[in-house]
Write an enzyme that holds these catalytic residues in place. Structure first.
Site, PDB file in Angstrom:
ATOM      1  N   HIS B  69       0.886  -1.181   0.000  1.00  0.00           N
ATOM      2  CA  HIS B  69       0.000   0.000   0.000  1.00  0.00           C
ATOM      3  C   HIS B  69       0.916   1.220   0.000  1.00  0.00           C
ATOM      4  CE1 HIS B  69      -3.548  -2.432   1.850  1.00  0.00           C
ATOM      5  NE2 HIS B  69      -3.671  -2.333   0.529  1.00  0.00           N
ATOM      6  N   SER B  70       0.884   1.937  -1.107  1.00  0.00           N
ATOM      7  CA  SER B  70       1.978   2.888  -1.387  1.00  0.00           C
ATOM      8  C   SER B  70       2.073   4.031  -0.387  1.00  0.00           C
ATOM      9  CB  SER B  70       1.806   3.465  -2.795  1.00  0.00           C
ATOM     10  OG  SER B  70       0.453   3.646  -3.130  1.00  0.00           O
ATOM     11  N   ARG B  71       0.967   4.444   0.219  1.00  0.00           N
ATOM     12  CA  ARG B  71       1.030   5.620   1.115  1.00  0.00           C
ATOM     13  C   ARG B  71       1.614   5.272   2.481  1.00  0.00           C
ATOM     14  NH1 ARG B  71      -5.346   6.856   2.195  1.00  0.00           N
ATOM     15  NH2 ARG B  71      -5.999   4.852   3.056  1.00  0.00           N
ATOM     16  N   GLU B  72       1.858   4.008   2.726  1.00  0.00           N
ATOM     17  CA  GLU B  72       2.358   3.616   4.048  1.00  0.00           C
ATOM     18  C   GLU B  72       3.881   3.758   4.078  1.00  0.00           C
ATOM     19  OE1 GLU B  72      -1.552   0.729   4.256  1.00  0.00           O
ATOM     20  OE2 GLU B  72       0.399  -0.213   4.409  1.00  0.00           O
ATOM     21  N   ARG B 127      -3.168   4.732  -2.284  1.00  0.00           N
ATOM     22  CA  ARG B 127      -2.971   3.413  -1.630  1.00  0.00           C
ATOM     23  C   ARG B 127      -2.850   2.267  -2.636  1.00  0.00           C
ATOM     24  NH1 ARG B 127      -5.742   0.234   2.745  1.00  0.00           N
ATOM     25  NH2 ARG B 127      -6.844  -1.513   1.807  1.00  0.00           N
ATOM     26  N   ASN B 144      -3.890  -5.706  -1.814  1.00  0.00           N
ATOM     27  CA  ASN B 144      -4.055  -6.649  -0.709  1.00  0.00           C
ATOM     28  C   ASN B 144      -5.461  -7.214  -0.667  1.00  0.00           C
ATOM     29  OD1 ASN B 144      -2.965  -8.132   1.417  1.00  0.00           O
ATOM     30  ND2 ASN B 144      -3.750  -6.699   2.942  1.00  0.00           N
ATOM     31  N   ARG B 145      -6.160  -7.161  -1.754  1.00  0.00           N
ATOM     32  CA  ARG B 145      -7.473  -7.815  -1.931  1.00  0.00           C
ATOM     33  C   ARG B 145      -7.490  -8.610  -3.235  1.00  0.00           C
ATOM     34  NH1 ARG B 145      -7.355  -5.636   2.262  1.00  0.00           N
ATOM     35  NH2 ARG B 145      -9.006  -4.675   3.524  1.00  0.00           N
ATOM     36  N   HIS B 196       2.745  -3.643   6.534  1.00  0.00           N
ATOM     37  CA  HIS B 196       1.864  -2.497   6.291  1.00  0.00           C
ATOM     38  C   HIS B 196       2.018  -1.514   7.451  1.00  0.00           C
ATOM     39  CE1 HIS B 196      -1.032  -4.426   3.284  1.00  0.00           C
ATOM     40  NE2 HIS B 196      -0.287  -5.439   3.638  1.00  0.00           N
ATOM     41  N   SER B 197       1.344  -0.395   7.335  1.00  0.00           N
ATOM     42  CA  SER B 197       1.107   0.474   8.504  1.00  0.00           C
ATOM     43  C   SER B 197      -0.280   1.058   8.297  1.00  0.00           C
ATOM     44  CB  SER B 197       2.179   1.578   8.560  1.00  0.00           C
ATOM     45  OG  SER B 197       1.860   2.643   7.672  1.00  0.00           O
ATOM     46  N   TYR B 198      -0.981   1.582   9.288  1.00  0.00           N
ATOM     47  CA  TYR B 198      -0.546   1.618  10.676  1.00  0.00           C
ATOM     48  C   TYR B 198      -1.638   1.007  11.561  1.00  0.00           C
ATOM     49  CZ  TYR B 198      -3.926   5.446  11.064  1.00  0.00           C
ATOM     50  OH  TYR B 198      -5.092   6.192  11.060  1.00  0.00           O
ATOM     51  N   TYR B 248     -10.849  -7.113  10.976  1.00  0.00           N
ATOM     52  CA  TYR B 248     -12.138  -7.349  10.301  1.00  0.00           C
ATOM     53  C   TYR B 248     -11.923  -8.366   9.168  1.00  0.00           C
ATOM     54  CZ  TYR B 248      -9.834  -3.478   7.781  1.00  0.00           C
ATOM     55  OH  TYR B 248      -8.909  -2.651   7.179  1.00  0.00           O
ATOM     56  N   GLU B 270       1.254  -4.509  10.962  1.00  0.00           N
ATOM     57  CA  GLU B 270       0.770  -3.134  10.824  1.00  0.00           C
ATOM     58  C   GLU B 270       1.630  -2.304  11.771  1.00  0.00           C
ATOM     59  OE1 GLU B 270      -1.469  -1.614   9.015  1.00  0.00           O
ATOM     60  OE2 GLU B 270      -2.676  -3.232   8.113  1.00  0.00           O
TER      61      GLU B 270
END
Lengths: 94, 309
Positions: B69-72, B127, B144-145, B196-198, B248, B270
């Site tokens: 996820h690029s923004r992490e 993301r 990631n889906r 990943h974060s966060y 979830y 995370e």
């Protein structure tokens, strides 16, 4: 470059499953352009959502009308982004 | 930077700077580090994996990826720090040296290069991937889906405008397919860790179904030990458990697929934000985040080394 002036990140506390479901309703309102940084999961887990400036009033009314507690985690996203860019630029020039 | 010793690990870097770093590290440690290209992104950027190996042929291996996820951004920055740590600790730290004397490590630092470049150029909050979806003006798939594990079940979206859009079919994203092909080709990966974060979590399968993995007790024990090691450094609190019970339902996720491939030690991290920054974690927290995460990674890698299967 997309700018995020006036965007806020709200941290919502859902006390129970019913409140988690209420936040999921919010998630479905596409016109608000909400960006869930931490999605609605378990009661008690923080829910963080970036709210574009034009949607802030509507979102806060929605939350308050349903008794959903929230705090403002980030007052203005763009100012944090500006700090981040400055830091990168400063380290690069160093 | 003229060398990985003068590289600044305490700031965020562009894709080009990270790719340059990889070349520097490989050049400084030709006996240990090699840079593999496992594919090209949707927009044609090379997808690189660093291989750390002390010999042997197709040794049991550990896979670590960051930045899917690029923004992490703290994850790619931590990945750079891990790469340097691996190179400098081999031969110095006995416990870590034992791992690399018997296993290879594959580290993919920028797992979503198009998205990462876009966070620098146009939208810091991006993301997903940057693939076009026919019939929609919305761009990108949640990588990631998009894996072939519970693909399409509840826990992902069929709406191309959603941040958790699953894509038209499993492995539609070349960034995902490249890893799938690499893992199948290699065939001897024993641990797979996707970072990943966060929200400070250490998670194991499953995300797409409530059924517990066959190795739940062992995975739970490893996660507990890894979290204890992480917390011991700066007191950062982590929770651990299966994806579906801890956060979830999420379908089409990376480690559900790797676990279903028989890679027992499949974990997702995370990383922190302990405060109120979310994805905009200040650069001053990059090194402490990487340091504490490294202790958890060491725990998982040692367990993998000591429990061959």
């Amino acid at each position: 470059k997309e700018d995020f002036v006036g965007h806020q990140v709200l941290r919502i506390s859902a006390a129970d499953e019913a409140q988690v479901q209420m936040v999921k309703e919010l998630e479905d309102l596409e016109h608000l352009q909400l960006d869930f940084w931490r999605g609605p999961a378990q009661p008690g887990s923080p829910i963080d959502v970036r709210v574009p400036f034009p949607s802030i009033q509507a979102v806060k009314v929605f939350l308050e009308a349903r008794g959903l507690r929230y705090t403002i985690m980030i007052e203005d996203v763009q100012s944090l982004l500006d700090d981040e860019q400055e830091q990168m630029f400063a380290s690069r020039s160093r | 930077a003229r060398s990985t010793n003068t590289f600044n690990y305490a700031t965020y870097h562009t894709l080009e700077e990270i790719y340059d770093f990889m070349d520097l590290l490989a050049a400084e440690h030709p006996q240990l580090v090699s840079k593999l290209q496992i594919g090209s992104s949707y927009e044609g950027r090379p997808i690189y994996v660093l291989k750390f190996s002390t010999g042997g042929n197709n040794r049991p291996a550990i896979w670590i990826d960051t930045g899917i996820h690029s923004r992490e951004w703290v994850t790619q920055a931590s990945g750079v720090w891990f790469a340097k740590k691996i190179a400098q600790d081999y031969g110095q730290d006995p416990a870590f040296t034992a791992i690399l004397d018997n296993m290879d490590i594959f580290l993919e630092i920028v797992t979503n290069p198009d998205g990462f470049a876009f966070t620098h150029s146009k939208n810091r909050m991006w993301r997903k991937t940057r693939s076009l979806t026919s019939g929609s003006t919305c761009i990108g798939v949640d990588p990631n889906r998009n894996w072939d594990a519970g693909f399409g079940k509840a826990g992902s979206s069929s709406n191309p405008c959603s941040e958790t859009y699953r894509g038209k079919f499993a492995n539609s994203e070349v960034e995902v397919k490249s890893i799938v092909d690499f893992v199948k080709e290699h065939g001897n990966i024993k641990a797979f860790i996707s970072i990943h974060s966060y929200s400070q979590l250490l998670l194991y399968p499953f995300g797409y179904k409530r059924e517990s993995p066959a190795d739940k007790d062992e995975l739970d024990q490893v996660a507990k030990s890894a979290v204890e090691a992480l917390t011991s450094l700066y007191g950062t609190k982590f929770k651990y458990g299966s994806i579906i019970t801890t956060i979830y339902q999420a379908s089409g996720g990376t480690i559900d697929w790797t676990y279903d491939q028989g890679i027992k030690y499949s974990f997702t991290f995370e990383l922190r934000d302990t405060g109120r920054y979310g994805f905009l974690l200040p650069a001053s927290q990059i090194i402490p985040t990487a340091q504490e995460t490294w202790l958890a990674l060491l725990t998982i890698m040692e367990h993998t080394l000591n429990h061959p299967y």
